[in-house]
Structure formats: C-alpha cells, structure tokens
Write a protein that holds these residues in place. Structure first.
Motif, short mmCIF file in Angstrom:
data_model
loop_
_atom_site.label_atom_id
_atom_site.label_comp_id
_atom_site.label_asym_id
_atom_site.label_seq_id
_atom_site.Cartn_x
_atom_site.Cartn_y
_atom_site.Cartn_z
N SER A 59 34.21 71.74 53.12
CA SER A 59 33.01 72.13 51.57
C SER A 59 33.77 71.65 50.13
N SER A 60 32.79 71.21 48.60
CA SER A 60 33.28 71.58 47.81
C SER A 60 33.27 72.75 47.06
N ASN A 83 36.21 67.58 49.94
CA ASN A 83 36.02 66.59 50.27
C ASN A 83 35.50 66.38 51.24
N VAL A 105 28.42 67.82 50.10
CA VAL A 105 29.89 68.22 49.88
C VAL A 105 29.81 66.16 50.12
#
Length: 191
Positions: A59-60, A83, A105
């Motif tokens: 997850s960003s 990423n 993402v």
C-alpha cells in the motif's frame, strides 16, 4: 552435569528468536569447552510462531500499513511495500503467508497485481486480501475474479479483518498439511 572422570560440565540452553522469513536459515553459534565455534542449525517454528507467519502489506497509503501493523504485529511478522513493483519483487523473493493489497497501489493497480500473483504457479497458494475505499459490487466482483480470497471495504472492522487473516492462514496451513500427508494419496468414495 558430572562426567565419568569427576569433572563438572554445564549445559546451557540458549533461545534465540528468529525473524527471518525462512526460519530454517536461522543459525546459532555457541562457544564450546574446547574453544572453537560450532554452528548449530535450529528450527524455531514450534516455539516462535510469530517468525513463522509473515504478512506482506502492499500500500502507498501510509495509514493502512501502520494500522495493520498495530493490529497484526503481535501475532505475525509484518513486511510492507509502498508500491506494486516492490511488493511483487518481495513476493517472488520470499513468498509470505498472506498478502494484503490496497487496490489503489501505484504503478500496477491492485486488481492487476492480484492477477499476477494468483496466475503464478509459485504464488497462487498465498491467501490474498484486497482492501478498497470503493464499496461497489463491480469492484468486489473484479477483485474476486482476479483471484482475491477476500475483499474488504475501508474503513474496516479491525476484529473482522483480524479473524479473516487468522482463518485464511489456518486454511493455508491445513491444505499444506493435507497435501503433504499420505491422506491426500487415497481416493475416498461413498462418504
């Protein structure tokens, strides 16, 4: 402990936590009475289950990994990737026991990343949860069709996610145990 010749010898038990993804790689070095180093390979799986079970969060959104780490780090070793490219690289390098992907993402979206993981014969077995802030039926269908084992909308219920993670990992272990046992070689018929 006293030996036959009357000299006293001590036995020390040293417990070492291993947080490497592959616990068979953990080694302990001990100094023996003869002043040399002896390497002893040790498997800590039964004693340190946290080191055994790994969860990768891709997850960003910094808030998601932080929240999930706080929820799950007491039971699992948590790794994160900001990423899809880093996440896919980590999955290929050392597959985790479970993957949680944020659908938004960067680089490759979560649906395509899920397809890449679930269409690979080396990673297809890894349970995968897709998180999304979209709660549409179409998004849920896309995620499940791409191979996700579960789809959770954010904000999510912490206890629900915790139980889901636990059950997906349990199912993976049960299947692995079944397929590596002699029971899977038998044909069952008539109940």
């Amino acid at each position: 402990m006293v030996s036959d010749n009357g000299s006293i010898h001590y036995l020390y038990v040293i417990r070492i936590k291993c947080y490497h993804w592959n616990t068979s790689l953990c080694q302990a070095k001990i100094r023996t009475e003869n002043v040399y180093w002896q390497t002893i390979s040790t498997n800590f799986k039964s004693e340190y289950p946290k080191a055994e079970i790994t969860v990768l969060i891709i997850s960003s959104n910094k808030g998601i990994p932080d929240t999930l780490k706080n929820m799950l780090s007491d039971e699992y070793t948590i790794f994160t990737a900001p990423n899809s490219e880093e996440g896919l690289s980590m999955v290929k390098q050392e597959p985790p026991n479970l993957i949680i992907i944020d659908i938004t993402v960067p680089n490759i979206n979560g649906i395509i990343l899920t397809e890449q993981i679930k269409n690979n014969k080396y990673t297809v077995h890894i349970p995968l949860i897709v998180l999304s802030d979209q709660n549409t039926t179409d998004e849920k269908i896309k995620a499940i069709e791409s191979g996700a084992d579960a789809y959770i909308s954010t904000p999510f219920n912490n206890e629900y996610l915790r139980v889901l993670v636990k059950q997906l990992i349990k199912r993976q272990k049960d299947l692995k145990q079944y397929y590596t046992s002699s029971a899977s070689a038998f044909d069952f018929s008539h109940g």
